[in-house]
Design an enzyme around this catalytic site. Structure first.
Site, PDB file in Angstrom:
ATOM      1  N   ASN A  10      40.319  24.232  41.169  1.00 13.79           N
ATOM      2  CA  ASN A  10      41.650  24.418  40.597  1.00 13.79           C
ATOM      3  C   ASN A  10      42.243  25.672  41.228  1.00 13.79           C
ATOM      4  OD1 ASN A  10      43.891  24.859  38.997  1.00 13.79           O
ATOM      5  ND2 ASN A  10      42.732  25.457  37.169  1.00 13.79           N
ATOM      6  N   TRP A  11      43.233  25.470  42.082  1.00 16.12           N
ATOM      7  CA  TRP A  11      43.790  26.619  42.809  1.00 16.12           C
ATOM      8  C   TRP A  11      44.840  27.379  42.000  1.00 16.12           C
ATOM      9  CZ3 TRP A  11      44.499  24.422  48.517  1.00 16.12           C
ATOM     10  CH2 TRP A  11      43.221  24.256  49.070  1.00 16.12           C
ATOM     11  N   LYS A  12      45.154  26.897  40.827  1.00 13.14           N
ATOM     12  CA  LYS A  12      46.133  27.567  39.953  1.00 13.14           C
ATOM     13  C   LYS A  12      47.400  27.926  40.746  1.00 13.14           C
ATOM     14  CE  LYS A  12      42.229  29.323  37.363  1.00 13.14           C
ATOM     15  NZ  LYS A  12      41.860  29.948  36.117  1.00 13.14           N
ATOM     16  N   HIS A  98      44.532  22.084  30.596  1.00 15.04           N
ATOM     17  CA  HIS A  98      43.811  23.321  30.942  1.00 15.04           C
ATOM     18  C   HIS A  98      44.159  24.383  29.902  1.00 15.04           C
ATOM     19  CE1 HIS A  98      42.647  26.942  33.100  1.00 15.04           C
ATOM     20  NE2 HIS A  98      41.874  26.169  33.850  1.00 15.04           N
ATOM     21  N   GLU A 100      44.949  27.358  30.150  1.00 10.12           N
ATOM     22  CA  GLU A 100      46.131  28.177  30.483  1.00 10.12           C
ATOM     23  C   GLU A 100      47.413  27.419  30.133  1.00 10.12           C
ATOM     24  OE1 GLU A 100      44.968  29.001  34.515  1.00 10.12           O
ATOM     25  OE2 GLU A 100      43.314  30.215  33.745  1.00 10.12           O
ATOM     26  N   GLU A 170      35.456  23.675  29.150  1.00 14.32           N
ATOM     27  CA  GLU A 170      35.746  25.008  29.667  1.00 14.32           C
ATOM     28  C   GLU A 170      35.929  25.977  28.501  1.00 14.32           C
ATOM     29  OE1 GLU A 170      37.440  24.836  33.867  1.00 14.32           O
ATOM     30  OE2 GLU A 170      39.134  24.683  32.518  1.00 14.32           O
ATOM     31  N   GLY A 176      37.666  32.830  34.186  1.00 19.19           N
ATOM     32  CA  GLY A 176      38.154  33.997  34.909  1.00 19.19           C
ATOM     33  C   GLY A 176      37.607  35.323  34.406  1.00 19.19           C
ATOM     34  N   SER A 216      33.971  30.551  35.238  1.00 16.14           N
ATOM     35  CA  SER A 216      33.249  31.507  36.093  1.00 16.14           C
ATOM     36  C   SER A 216      32.063  30.890  36.827  1.00 16.14           C
ATOM     37  CB  SER A 216      32.821  32.728  35.269  1.00 16.14           C
ATOM     38  OG  SER A 216      33.965  33.374  34.748  1.00 16.14           O
ATOM     39  N   GLY A 237      37.692  27.637  39.287  1.00 14.39           N
ATOM     40  CA  GLY A 237      38.963  28.303  39.563  1.00 14.39           C
ATOM     41  C   GLY A 237      38.823  29.260  40.727  1.00 14.39           C
ATOM     42  N   GLY A 238      38.659  30.544  40.419  1.00 15.15           N
ATOM     43  CA  GLY A 238      38.637  31.608  41.422  1.00 15.15           C
ATOM     44  C   GLY A 238      37.749  31.320  42.626  1.00 15.15           C
TER      45      GLY A 238
HETATM   46  C1  PEP Z   1      39.496  27.150  35.748  1.00 19.12           C
HETATM   47  O1  PEP Z   1      40.551  27.558  36.173  1.00 19.12           O
HETATM   48  O2  PEP Z   1      39.410  26.003  35.283  1.00 19.12           O
HETATM   49  C2  PEP Z   1      38.323  28.022  35.781  1.00 19.12           C
HETATM   50  C3  PEP Z   1      37.201  27.598  35.272  1.00 19.12           C
HETATM   51  O3  PEP Z   1      38.494  29.266  36.356  1.00 19.12           O
HETATM   52  P1  PEP Z   1      37.324  30.277  36.839  1.00 19.12           P
HETATM   53  O4  PEP Z   1      36.323  29.449  37.617  1.00 19.12           O
HETATM   54  O5  PEP Z   1      38.010  31.274  37.685  1.00 19.12           O
HETATM   55  O6  PEP Z   1      36.696  30.853  35.617  1.00 19.12           O
END
Ligand code: PEP
Length: 254
Positions: A10-12, A98, A100, A170, A176, A216, A237-238
């Site tokens: 997920n590049w957000k 998600h 967010e 999640e 994050g 994470s 994500g990251g």
């Molecule tokens: C996400 O955006 O779904 C996520 C899990 O982010 P991260 O891996 O950065 O915690």
């Protein structure tokens, strides 16, 4: 039934068009020999079509996803994007609900349910995100929260309509933050989700459904997470933003 693992990025709200295409191409190159794992990247809307096109040209097996959609087919909904539009841009998966989106844009379980329906109707695989906040975890409400998110998010569906559904667990406190759930915690919750789906729909749907862990995920914790029976992949994500880093997660069993 053996479930094919899915590692989804997920590049957000990161990457311009040229950065997205460059990263996608690099990932495709690194993923050339991978056959036993499904791989997906979800760029921002602005670069989805370009990324799809560039991957199609090199015959890559990396799939393209979207980070959201709107559930109406078309109309006067300024700023929104429909499932059909995503389909026409080469999208195979869409991330729905998600945390967010729930937290900053007020998405409700009812919105999420409509979005899951819109994606299924357009033959896009929905990845429905669920998870508890830190406060809910402290108050020992995790399973209650997940129950409500699943019951409301999948209200009114028949099991045959959910054959392509992926669920991403999640925990909000892990996104994050660097605080991953332990592999044992993730396994316990995934097992619970699978049995819930079995009871609500049917056991063969539950047995075949992929349940991803997100929060994470990094190259150094993926193998242990994936060693558990009910963890079928990850939503990252990251650590998905850099192709050379993301491929280490995709290659979790090497
Ligand atoms: C996400 O955006 O779904 C996520 C899990 O982010 P991260 O891996 O950065 O915690």
């Amino acid at each position: 039934m053996k479930r094919t693992p899915l590692i989804a990025g997920n590049w957000k709200m990161f990457k311009t068009c040229s950065e997205a295409v460059e990263t996608a191409k690099r990932l495709a190159e690194l993923a050339q020999k991978i056959t036993h794992i499904d791989i997906m990247i979800a760029p921002p809307f602005t670069s989805i079509a370009l990324v799809s096109e560039s991957l199609r040209n090199i015959n890559s097996r990396v799939d393209v996803g979207a980070q959201n959609l709107f559930y109406k087919k078309e109309g006067a909904y300024t700023g929104e994007i429909s499932a059909n539009m995503l389909k026409s841009a080469g999208v195979r998966y869409v991330i729905i609900g998600h945390s967010e989106r729930r937290q900053y844009f007020g998405e409700t379980d009812e919105d999420i349910c409509r979005k899951v329906r819109a994606s299924v109707e357009s033959n896009i695989f929905p990845i429905m995100c669920i998870g508890e906040t830190e406060t809910e975890k402290k108050e020992e409400k995790t399973l209650y929260v997940l129950d409500k998110q699943i019951e409301n998010g999948l209200k009114g569906f028949r099991s045959d309509e959910l054959a392509t559904l992926v669920i991403a667990y999640e925990p909000v406190w892990a996104i994050g933050t660097g605080n991953t759930a332990t592999p044992e915690q993730a396994e316990e919750v995934h097992k619970y989700i699978r049995s819930k789906i079995g009871k609500m729909f049917d056991f063969s749907l539950a047995e075949n459904m992929r349940i991803l862990y997100g929060g994470s995920v990094k190259p150094d914790n993926i193998s242990e997470l994936m060693s558990h029976q009910n963890v079928d992949g990850a939503l990252v994500g990251g650590a998905s933003l850099d192709a050379d880093n993301f491929i280490k997660i995709v290659n979790f069993n090497k």
